[in-house]
Design a protein around this motif. Structure first.
Motif, PDB file in Angstrom:
ATOM      1  N   VAL A 353       0.795  -1.437  -0.095  1.00 21.71           N
ATOM      2  CA  VAL A 353       0.001   0.077   0.051  1.00 21.71           C
ATOM      3  C   VAL A 353       0.787   1.272  -0.033  1.00 21.71           C
ATOM      4  O   VAL A 353       0.555   2.259  -0.661  1.00 21.71           O
ATOM      5  CB  VAL A 353      -0.908  -0.008   1.225  1.00 21.71           C
ATOM      6  CG1 VAL A 353      -1.765   1.160   1.303  1.00 21.71           C
ATOM      7  CG2 VAL A 353      -1.939  -1.218   1.055  1.00 21.71           C
ATOM      8  N   SER A 354       1.937   1.427   0.824  1.00 22.29           N
ATOM      9  CA  SER A 354       2.709   2.233   0.929  1.00 22.29           C
ATOM     10  C   SER A 354       3.649   2.372  -0.627  1.00 22.29           C
ATOM     11  O   SER A 354       3.681   3.802  -1.034  1.00 22.29           O
ATOM     12  CB  SER A 354       4.058   2.131   1.821  1.00 22.29           C
ATOM     13  OG  SER A 354       3.637   2.065   3.179  1.00 22.29           O
ATOM     14  N   LEU A 355       3.970   1.303  -1.299  1.00 26.77           N
ATOM     15  CA  LEU A 355       4.626   1.553  -2.391  1.00 26.77           C
ATOM     16  C   LEU A 355       3.533   2.175  -3.389  1.00 26.77           C
ATOM     17  O   LEU A 355       3.828   2.998  -4.314  1.00 26.77           O
ATOM     18  CB  LEU A 355       4.881   0.270  -3.020  1.00 26.77           C
ATOM     19  CG  LEU A 355       5.505   0.094  -4.389  1.00 26.77           C
ATOM     20  CD1 LEU A 355       6.429   1.109  -4.756  1.00 26.77           C
ATOM     21  CD2 LEU A 355       6.032  -1.281  -4.892  1.00 26.77           C
ATOM     22  N   ALA A 356       2.374   1.782  -3.363  1.00 25.43           N
ATOM     23  CA  ALA A 356       1.218   2.225  -4.369  1.00 25.43           C
ATOM     24  C   ALA A 356       1.300   3.704  -4.023  1.00 25.43           C
ATOM     25  O   ALA A 356       0.965   4.690  -5.225  1.00 25.43           O
ATOM     26  CB  ALA A 356      -0.043   1.613  -4.189  1.00 25.43           C
ATOM     27  N   HIS A 357       1.152   4.106  -2.650  1.00 23.72           N
ATOM     28  CA  HIS A 357       0.928   5.597  -2.522  1.00 23.72           C
ATOM     29  C   HIS A 357       2.162   6.459  -3.190  1.00 23.72           C
ATOM     30  O   HIS A 357       1.838   7.599  -3.565  1.00 23.72           O
ATOM     31  CB  HIS A 357       1.041   5.826  -0.963  1.00 23.72           C
ATOM     32  CG  HIS A 357       0.613   7.081  -0.369  1.00 23.72           C
ATOM     33  ND1 HIS A 357       0.905   7.506   0.758  1.00 23.72           N
ATOM     34  CD2 HIS A 357       0.173   8.328  -1.319  1.00 23.72           C
ATOM     35  CE1 HIS A 357       0.425   8.859   0.860  1.00 23.72           C
ATOM     36  NE2 HIS A 357       0.124   9.337  -0.415  1.00 23.72           N
ATOM     37  N   ALA A 358       3.246   5.691  -2.919  1.00 26.84           N
ATOM     38  CA  ALA A 358       4.493   6.402  -3.500  1.00 26.84           C
ATOM     39  C   ALA A 358       4.421   6.670  -5.201  1.00 26.84           C
ATOM     40  O   ALA A 358       4.804   7.602  -5.654  1.00 26.84           O
ATOM     41  CB  ALA A 358       5.751   5.747  -3.239  1.00 26.84           C
ATOM     42  N   LEU A 359       3.614   5.609  -5.657  1.00 26.39           N
ATOM     43  CA  LEU A 359       3.843   5.744  -7.288  1.00 26.39           C
ATOM     44  C   LEU A 359       2.597   6.888  -7.595  1.00 26.39           C
ATOM     45  O   LEU A 359       2.932   7.332  -8.621  1.00 26.39           O
ATOM     46  CB  LEU A 359       3.363   4.130  -7.559  1.00 26.39           C
ATOM     47  CG  LEU A 359       4.405   3.206  -7.492  1.00 26.39           C
ATOM     48  CD1 LEU A 359       3.850   1.775  -7.700  1.00 26.39           C
ATOM     49  CD2 LEU A 359       5.576   3.427  -8.606  1.00 26.39           C
ATOM     50  N   LEU A 360       1.576   6.804  -6.812  1.00 26.28           N
ATOM     51  CA  LEU A 360       0.364   7.620  -7.244  1.00 26.28           C
ATOM     52  C   LEU A 360       0.683   8.986  -6.952  1.00 26.28           C
ATOM     53  O   LEU A 360       0.036   9.920  -7.644  1.00 26.28           O
ATOM     54  CB  LEU A 360      -0.950   6.980  -6.504  1.00 26.28           C
ATOM     55  CG  LEU A 360      -1.387   5.679  -7.103  1.00 26.28           C
ATOM     56  CD1 LEU A 360      -2.545   5.298  -6.201  1.00 26.28           C
ATOM     57  CD2 LEU A 360      -1.861   5.728  -8.464  1.00 26.28           C
ATOM     58  N   GLU A 361       1.710   9.439  -6.062  1.00 25.74           N
ATOM     59  CA  GLU A 361       2.053  10.563  -5.786  1.00 25.74           C
ATOM     60  C   GLU A 361       2.629  11.251  -6.519  1.00 25.74           C
ATOM     61  O   GLU A 361       2.594  12.596  -6.864  1.00 25.74           O
ATOM     62  CB  GLU A 361       2.736  10.723  -4.489  1.00 25.74           C
ATOM     63  CG  GLU A 361       2.001  10.589  -3.128  1.00 25.74           C
ATOM     64  CD  GLU A 361       1.107  11.770  -2.837  1.00 25.74           C
ATOM     65  OE1 GLU A 361       1.615  12.725  -2.591  1.00 25.74           O
ATOM     66  OE2 GLU A 361      -0.094  11.526  -2.691  1.00 25.74           O
ATOM     67  N   GLN A 362       3.110  10.469  -7.638  1.00 27.01           N
ATOM     68  CA  GLN A 362       3.798  11.195  -8.851  1.00 27.01           C
ATOM     69  C   GLN A 362       3.040  11.685  -9.890  1.00 27.01           C
ATOM     70  O   GLN A 362       3.508  12.127 -10.964  1.00 27.01           O
ATOM     71  CB  GLN A 362       5.062  10.262  -9.407  1.00 27.01           C
ATOM     72  CG  GLN A 362       5.994   9.828  -8.215  1.00 27.01           C
ATOM     73  CD  GLN A 362       6.870   8.715  -8.775  1.00 27.01           C
ATOM     74  OE1 GLN A 362       7.516   8.837  -9.588  1.00 27.01           O
ATOM     75  NE2 GLN A 362       6.946   7.779  -8.039  1.00 27.01           N
ATOM     76  N   ARG A 363       1.660  11.180  -9.880  1.00 25.15           N
ATOM     77  CA  ARG A 363       0.646  11.455 -10.659  1.00 25.15           C
ATOM     78  C   ARG A 363       1.182  11.400 -12.315  1.00 25.15           C
ATOM     79  O   ARG A 363       0.637  12.163 -13.172  1.00 25.15           O
ATOM     80  CB  ARG A 363       0.418  13.079 -10.634  1.00 25.15           C
ATOM     81  CG  ARG A 363       0.170  13.759  -9.303  1.00 25.15           C
ATOM     82  CD  ARG A 363      -1.332  13.446  -8.817  1.00 25.15           C
ATOM     83  NE  ARG A 363      -1.844  14.034  -7.755  1.00 25.15           N
ATOM     84  CZ  ARG A 363      -1.410  13.647  -6.454  1.00 25.15           C
ATOM     85  NH1 ARG A 363      -0.847  12.562  -6.412  1.00 25.15           N
ATOM     86  NH2 ARG A 363      -2.002  14.289  -5.432  1.00 25.15           N
ATOM     87  N   ASP A 364       1.615  10.145 -12.409  1.00 26.31           N
ATOM     88  CA  ASP A 364       1.963   9.677 -13.703  1.00 26.31           C
ATOM     89  C   ASP A 364       1.131   8.507 -13.991  1.00 26.31           C
ATOM     90  O   ASP A 364       1.142   7.509 -13.301  1.00 26.31           O
ATOM     91  CB  ASP A 364       3.689   9.180 -13.660  1.00 26.31           C
ATOM     92  CG  ASP A 364       4.073   8.992 -15.066  1.00 26.31           C
ATOM     93  OD1 ASP A 364       2.954   8.509 -16.001  1.00 26.31           O
ATOM     94  OD2 ASP A 364       5.359   8.778 -15.165  1.00 26.31           O
ATOM     95  N   PRO A 365       0.303   8.798 -15.034  1.00 28.75           N
ATOM     96  CA  PRO A 365      -0.782   7.516 -15.253  1.00 28.75           C
ATOM     97  C   PRO A 365      -0.072   6.323 -15.684  1.00 28.75           C
ATOM     98  O   PRO A 365      -0.580   5.267 -15.631  1.00 28.75           O
ATOM     99  CB  PRO A 365      -1.462   8.237 -16.503  1.00 28.75           C
ATOM    100  CG  PRO A 365      -1.457   9.563 -16.317  1.00 28.75           C
ATOM    101  CD  PRO A 365      -0.043   9.944 -15.771  1.00 28.75           C
ATOM    102  N   ARG A 366       1.342   6.189 -16.248  1.00 28.07           N
ATOM    103  CA  ARG A 366       2.027   5.187 -16.538  1.00 28.07           C
ATOM    104  C   ARG A 366       2.318   4.311 -15.315  1.00 28.07           C
ATOM    105  O   ARG A 366       2.826   3.124 -15.395  1.00 28.07           O
ATOM    106  CB  ARG A 366       3.179   5.500 -17.351  1.00 28.07           C
ATOM    107  CG  ARG A 366       3.050   6.222 -18.596  1.00 28.07           C
ATOM    108  CD  ARG A 366       4.369   6.692 -19.137  1.00 28.07           C
ATOM    109  NE  ARG A 366       4.807   7.805 -18.298  1.00 28.07           N
ATOM    110  CZ  ARG A 366       6.142   8.571 -18.513  1.00 28.07           C
ATOM    111  NH1 ARG A 366       7.019   8.307 -19.717  1.00 28.07           N
ATOM    112  NH2 ARG A 366       6.348   9.434 -17.724  1.00 28.07           N
ATOM    113  N   LEU A 367       2.300   5.037 -14.308  1.00 30.73           N
ATOM    114  CA  LEU A 367       2.655   4.178 -12.948  1.00 30.73           C
ATOM    115  C   LEU A 367       1.188   3.476 -12.211  1.00 30.73           C
ATOM    116  O   LEU A 367       1.414   2.719 -11.082  1.00 30.73           O
ATOM    117  CB  LEU A 367       3.304   4.897 -11.974  1.00 30.73           C
ATOM    118  CG  LEU A 367       4.580   5.660 -12.296  1.00 30.73           C
ATOM    119  CD1 LEU A 367       5.186   6.696 -11.273  1.00 30.73           C
ATOM    120  CD2 LEU A 367       5.619   4.523 -12.711  1.00 30.73           C
TER     121      LEU A 367
END
Length: 455
Positions: A353-367
């Motif tokens: 869940v933490s990793l997903a949060h870090a990925l989504l914080e970057q606001r990059d649809p590719r992630l």
């Protein structure tokens, strides 16, 4: 530690049936509190579960079926709720002198579980709701970044009724029975029962623990000299009375105690764990305390030093990821979280869940796909939380899938106890998703749980 982004009032918890072991009854002020905050932490759960596994096995209980959660309360207390869910007050974890005492408490609680001592009527409790409630508590201590990982709605407000004596009804006979069962489990596990004995002695059994207005509460939680005498008699004839736990077990306990001190009282932790104390627990406590105070400059070298000494400890890599995420460096948090997941294996739920949060914080649809993959894996285990579903909705929004956004939002609302919102979003998901798809089917289930007619 992550701060809860939203606290949820749970009125329905009044129907929960509880069985509690009161090693020291909470003061009247604690009973009058309007909320109880559940804390959860992957590392703490891992350490306690590892310690207690032989006890659960001796009781014939699948260790993986037992959920262990912390209640943020300074009183020394523990209880079982809704079956095989053991709740430990933070006050208890910080009060025990060693792992042997903690195992004495857990053995007693396991005695309540195995003896079926839960108040009759537990069958009427909404087990699905309890599952959501417990899920909301996961992942609070595990990450210090504000709003990070499983925290989200992890600060669950259970309501004052959780502590009221009307919900903690059990007898002296049941307490004695739980003691005897717990002692038997300790003996079968080759663990000394002296921990139970010394902890009862530590609490001063037989001394006035409460004032007169709490007498009824005390009567429902008998902590008597007779219990202590029975425990002493058992220890006297035990084959394992003088057996010691491995030094690493006590070291693990000191680590999670330091973590708790750092989270609950950062200033006090820095006084307790002096800068000239090089022990891992002391450095861990200082790292969490600095982190809690927002002093990243002093927290970072402590975390890096601990990782250098224990490169295969997943929870240290998780902490490094939290440190990066808290300081606005979401891209830098990804690598530590991925490493933590690799090392944690099946226990990586909240870290995913933490990793997903870090990925989504970057606001990059590719992630979004990587984030969704981790969230979906986490949702299958014990890492479910309102925050997990909020992130899931965010990821589906990035993928422009309105039906799945509605479904995930319904799950989030259900986890928060917001039944009208859950029903509305489930109905919306049903209209938008293909009939018969997994999301559509689950939306029907949610609508049924919230009072709607399942088709």
């Amino acid at each position: 530690m992550r701060k809860p982004s939203r606290l949820v009032s749970v009125v329905a918890i009044m129907s929960m049936c509880l069985m509690s072991l009161v090693w020291e009854a909470p003061p009247a002020s604690a009973q009058r509190r309007s909320d109880i905050q559940i804390l959860g932490d992957a590392e703490t759960d891992h350490i306690i579960r590892k310690m207690a596994r032989p006890i659960f096995q001796a009781a014939g209980i699948d260790p993986d079926s037992v959920q262990i959660l912390l209640v943020n309360d300074p009183s020394v207390n523990a209880f079982v709720a809704g079956g095989q869910n053991i709740f430990l007050h933070t006050g208890l974890l910080l009060a025990v002198d060693d792992a042997n005492q903690l195992l004495g408490v857990i053995a007693h609680e396991t005695g309540h579980i195995s003896g079926g001592h839960l108040v009759r009527g537990a069958e009427a409790m909404d087990n699905a709701f309890l599952s959501s409630l417990l899920g909301m508590g996961l992942g609070v201590i595990g990450g210090l970044a504000s709003g990070n990982a499983g925290a989200g709605a992890a600060g669950v407000m259970l309501g004052q009724h959780l502590a009221e004596r009307n919900f903690l009804s059990f007898s002296r006979t049941q307490e004695a029975s739980a003691d005897q069962a717990g002692l038997s489990f300790l003996e079968q596990s080759g663990i000394s029962a002296k921990g139970m004995e010394t902890f009862l002695e530590k609490l001063g059994v037989g001394e006035p623990l409460m004032n007169d207005r709490d007498a009824g509460y005390r009567l429902t939680h008998p902590l008597t000299r007779e219990r202590l005498e029975a425990v002493r008699a058992f220890v006297a004839r035990s084959r394992h009375a003088d057996d010691r736990l491995p030094a690493a077990t006590d070291a693990d306990l000191r680590r999670i105690q330091a973590k708790l001190y750092g989270y609950l009282d950062p200033r006090g932790a820095l006084q307790r764990y002096k800068a000239n104390d090089p022990s891992p627990a002391a450095r861990y406590g200082r790292a969490y305390a600095y982190f809690r105070q927002g002093d990243v400059r002093q927290a970072t070298p402590l975390v890096d030093g601990l990782i250098a000494e224990e490169p295969r400890n997943p929870f240290l890599h998780e902490m490094k990821g939290d440190l990066m995420l808290q300081t606005g460096r979401a891209p830098d948090a990804v690598a530590p979280y991925r490493k933590a997941i690799e090392l944690a294996g099946s226990e990586a739920g909240t870290i995913r869940v933490s990793l997903a949060h870090a990925l989504l914080e970057q606001r990059d649809p590719r992630l979004a796909d990587e984030a969704l993959k981790n969230l979906q894996i986490a949702a299958k285990g014990k890492a479910q939380s309102a925050f997990l579903w909020r992130l899931t909705a965010q990821a589906w929004s990035m993928k422009k899938n309105d039906g799945m956004v509605a479904y995930a939002t319904a799950e989030e609302a259900l986890a928060r106890g917001d039944m009208p919102m859950a029903k509305a979003q489930a109905e919306r998901a049903e209209k938008l998703l293909p009939a018969g798809s997994p999301g559509w089917l689950r939306a029907q289930d949610i609508r049924g749980q919230t009072g709607g007619d399942a088709r």
